[in-house]
Design a protein around this motif. Structure first.
Motif, mmCIF file in Angstrom:
data_model
loop_
_atom_site.group_PDB
_atom_site.id
_atom_site.type_symbol
_atom_site.label_atom_id
_atom_site.label_comp_id
_atom_site.label_asym_id
_atom_site.label_seq_id
_atom_site.Cartn_x
_atom_site.Cartn_y
_atom_site.Cartn_z
ATOM 1 N N PRO A 20 -3.861 4.939 4.230
ATOM 2 C CA PRO A 20 -3.552 5.709 5.548
ATOM 3 C C PRO A 20 -4.133 4.839 6.797
ATOM 4 O O PRO A 20 -3.444 4.578 7.727
ATOM 5 C CB PRO A 20 -4.082 6.926 5.642
ATOM 6 C CG PRO A 20 -4.126 7.267 4.383
ATOM 7 C CD PRO A 20 -4.241 6.271 3.505
ATOM 8 N N SER A 21 -5.098 3.690 6.519
ATOM 9 C CA SER A 21 -5.566 2.589 7.556
ATOM 10 C C SER A 21 -4.608 1.643 7.655
ATOM 11 O O SER A 21 -4.625 0.983 8.601
ATOM 12 C CB SER A 21 -6.763 2.303 7.198
ATOM 13 O OG SER A 21 -6.314 1.214 6.120
ATOM 14 N N GLY A 22 -3.444 1.496 6.883
ATOM 15 C CA GLY A 22 -2.418 0.505 6.897
ATOM 16 C C GLY A 22 -2.730 -0.817 6.243
ATOM 17 O O GLY A 22 -2.203 -1.685 5.954
ATOM 18 N N LYS A 23 -4.054 -0.479 5.472
ATOM 19 C CA LYS A 23 -4.505 -1.785 4.598
ATOM 20 C C LYS A 23 -4.086 -1.558 3.185
ATOM 21 O O LYS A 23 -3.599 -0.433 2.875
ATOM 22 C CB LYS A 23 -6.077 -1.889 4.664
ATOM 23 C CG LYS A 23 -6.554 -2.291 6.082
ATOM 24 C CD LYS A 23 -5.969 -3.509 6.774
ATOM 25 C CE LYS A 23 -6.765 -3.426 8.277
ATOM 26 N NZ LYS A 23 -6.193 -4.631 9.063
ATOM 27 N N SER A 24 -4.107 -2.312 2.462
ATOM 28 C CA SER A 24 -3.881 -2.260 0.921
ATOM 29 C C SER A 24 -4.858 -2.784 0.101
ATOM 30 O O SER A 24 -5.641 -3.718 0.355
ATOM 31 C CB SER A 24 -2.328 -2.845 0.763
ATOM 32 O OG SER A 24 -2.476 -4.177 0.712
#
Length: 140
Positions: A20-24
């Motif tokens: 959900p933070s946009g990181k992977s």
């Protein structure tokens, strides 16, 4: 409140999972006969999640208490069951504080608040594992 992630197969036994933070993050596992790894082990990431959750609590609590430390780290080790499905049945969490003038009482209070009240990942682990904690002070 709910979270949603998507994990996408990247070939072989490698996967990319968003957050959900946009990181992977890239995940894989040990493959017999293959030395190269591309990502992190999903089970070991659970230990990292435990450390990260508690570390966020401890540092934010120390900041509110206006406690200065030089460095901080958490070592987490987990023991897997022998039978499948293999899961962590016992976990040891070691908190390490570094500094020349450590306020041990407040550091211990911050750890205890995380362990007993705030860290949701710690609580999840307690549902399936014995969790032991220890605090270590290293004076510079």
């Amino acid at each position: 409140m709910s979270d949603k992630i998507t994990t996408h197969w990247k070939g072989g036994l490698t996967f990319e999972s968003d957050n959900p933070s946009g990181k992977s993050v890239i995940m894989d596992t040990n493959i017999e006969g293959q030395n190269e790894r591309f990502g992190l082990s999903p089970k070991a990431m659970m230990l990292s999640s435990l450390a990260g959750c508690s570390a966020l609590d401890v540092i934010s609590t120390l900041d509110k208490m206006k406690v200065d430390i030089d460095d901080f780290k958490i070592d987490v080790s987990g023991e897997l069951t022998d039978e499948h499905p293999r899961y962590y049945h016992s976990v040891i969490v070691d908190y390490h504080f570094y500094g020349s003038d450590l306020n041990k009482e407040k550091c211990e209070r911050a750890v205890n608040l995380s362990v007993d009240k705030y860290c949701g990942v710690m609580e999840m682990f307690r549902r399936f594992a014995t969790v032991e904690t220890a605090i270590h002070f290293h004076v510079n």
